[in-house]
Scaffold this active site. Structure first.
Site, PDB file in Angstrom:
ATOM      1  N   ASP A  21      22.640  83.519  71.245  1.00  0.00           N
ATOM      2  CA  ASP A  21      21.806  83.695  72.450  1.00  0.00           C
ATOM      3  C   ASP A  21      21.142  85.067  72.524  1.00  0.00           C
ATOM      4  OD1 ASP A  21      24.221  84.994  73.104  1.00  0.00           O
ATOM      5  OD2 ASP A  21      24.278  84.242  75.176  1.00  0.00           O
ATOM      6  N   GLY A 107      39.679  85.899  82.259  1.00  0.00           N
ATOM      7  CA  GLY A 107      39.987  86.533  80.970  1.00  0.00           C
ATOM      8  C   GLY A 107      40.303  85.546  79.871  1.00  0.00           C
ATOM      9  N   SER A 111      33.884  82.369  81.195  1.00  0.00           N
ATOM     10  CA  SER A 111      32.809  82.962  82.005  1.00  0.00           C
ATOM     11  C   SER A 111      33.145  83.117  83.485  1.00  0.00           C
ATOM     12  CB  SER A 111      31.510  82.171  81.853  1.00  0.00           C
ATOM     13  OG  SER A 111      31.028  82.322  80.561  1.00  0.00           O
ATOM     14  N   SER A 112      34.357  83.551  83.770  1.00  0.00           N
ATOM     15  CA  SER A 112      34.689  83.803  85.177  1.00  0.00           C
ATOM     16  C   SER A 112      33.822  84.931  85.741  1.00  0.00           C
ATOM     17  CB  SER A 112      36.176  84.125  85.335  1.00  0.00           C
ATOM     18  OG  SER A 112      36.531  85.210  84.518  1.00  0.00           O
ATOM     19  N   ASP A 157      25.709  82.312  79.390  1.00  0.00           N
ATOM     20  CA  ASP A 157      26.686  82.022  80.441  1.00  0.00           C
ATOM     21  C   ASP A 157      26.016  81.921  81.805  1.00  0.00           C
ATOM     22  OD1 ASP A 157      28.262  82.421  78.262  1.00  0.00           O
ATOM     23  OD2 ASP A 157      29.073  84.336  78.928  1.00  0.00           O
TER      24      ASP A 157
END
Ligand code: GLA
Length: 323
Positions: A21, A107, A111-112, A157
């Site tokens: 990306d 973690g 993609s938190s 993300d």
């Protein structure tokens, strides 16, 4: 009356197309059935006061943000990063008092942090009534992530989380930001499995971005490069990095084609091939992740499996036939 606002943003898992990306390549992630929610109200203090069910300390951020990196506790930097980007665009943002909850494991490479950024940005949009496209919202959150974490991440993300639909893969061209939604066929399911905690902060992620820039200085845009261009590179490491990116972009195209044609065996094979490329050429896997992929491939019904996301730990993703 001060209205209560409630927004949520999902986590994501990447089916195929990793480390492509940030040089304008192709990716195919999908959103997860796990969400970060922010619930709260506008306040009159021009301060953002947030508590999280998953963090020991609350954050209090006075506006305008001077430097997001100076905010403590550290999780507040993602919030401050987003607020700061709106400030940079010239928007005056009111204060907000709210509570954050999440079902996205923190973690673990799902993609938190991007989900938190998108949720905060959506709150800002609601309380200011700013008009902004989903792509611009994702780009704003990507810039916030760069500053908050120091990781030079790509757009995958944030963009997947902003535009993704349930049970649907999101094919993204990270150069044009063109998006194609591809519904996941009913015959298969995507299995995401947590293996080990990791953070991209301080990892070799930035080194990989630098390698790609070094390659592009020699062969031009990697998204347009072919295997013939490898002969212009006389550094073995750069040859392997370039080979991963070039082959991975092609695998994303082939995977999208295979899914659409319900060729699930081929789709699974491409995922497993992607893992080998990330492990051998891009060196973003490790023995624990390799073993996890290997044992998933030996479980009944699995057609393919790979490490997913930034790597160096995190989760694996597999494609399983429902029969
Ligand atoms: C992390 C980054 C993304 C992407 C992946 C690897 O998740 O945040 O931008 O580069 O790694 O594909």
């Amino acid at each position: 009356m001060n209205e209560t606002l409630n927004v949520s943003a999902p986590g994501r898992v990447n089916l195929i197309g990793d480390h492509t990306d940030y040089i304008g390549g192709l990716v195919m992630p999908m959103t997860l059935n796990a969400f970060t929610t922010v619930v709260g109200q506008k306040n009159i203090n021009r301060t953002w006061n947030l508590v999280s069910h998953h963090e020991a300390e609350p954050v209090s951020i006075a506006l305008p943000v001077i430097d997001p990196r100076s905010i403590t506790p550290q999780w507040g930097r993602y919030v401050a990063g987003v607020l700061n980007e709106f400030n940079k665009l010239g928007y005056e943002i009111p204060g907000f008092t709210g509570v954050i909850d999440t079902t996205i494991p923190i973690g673990s490479g799902l993609s938190s942090s991007a989900a938190l950024e998108i949720a905060i940005a959506r709150i800002v949009i609601l309380i200011t009534e700013i008009a902004m496209s989903e792509t611009d919202l994702a780009l704003l959150c990507q810039r916030a992530e760069h500053i908050a974490s120091g990781v030079p991440c790509g757009i995958m993300d944030q963009l997947c989380i902003a535009v993704g639909r349930p049970n649907t893969a999101t094919l993204i061209d990270c150069h044009t930001y063109d998006i194609q939604h591809i519904a996941m066929p009913e015959e298969i399911e995507v299995v995401t499995r947590f293996i080990s905690h990791r953070t991209l902060v301080g990892s070799e992620y930035g080194d990989r971005v630098n390698d790609c820039q070094a390659i592009e200085a020699i062969v031009g845009p990697l998204r347009l490069a072919t295997m013939n261009d490898l002969s212009h590179l006389n550094d073995d490491r750069l040859v392997r990095r370039a080979r991963h990116v070039i082959s991975e972009n092609q695998r994303v195209r082939n995977f999208a084609h295979a899914l659409t044609n319900k060729d699930f065996v081929e789709a699974g094979r491409l995922m497993t091939e992607s893992h080998a490329s990330l492990a051998n050429d891009y060196e973003t896997s490790n023995s624990t992740m390799d073993q996890a992929v290997n044992s998933m491939l030996h479980e009944s019904g699995f057609l393919g499996a790979r490490i997913t996301g930034g790597g160096f730990g995190g989760c694996i993703v597999g494609l399983r036939h429902r029969d």
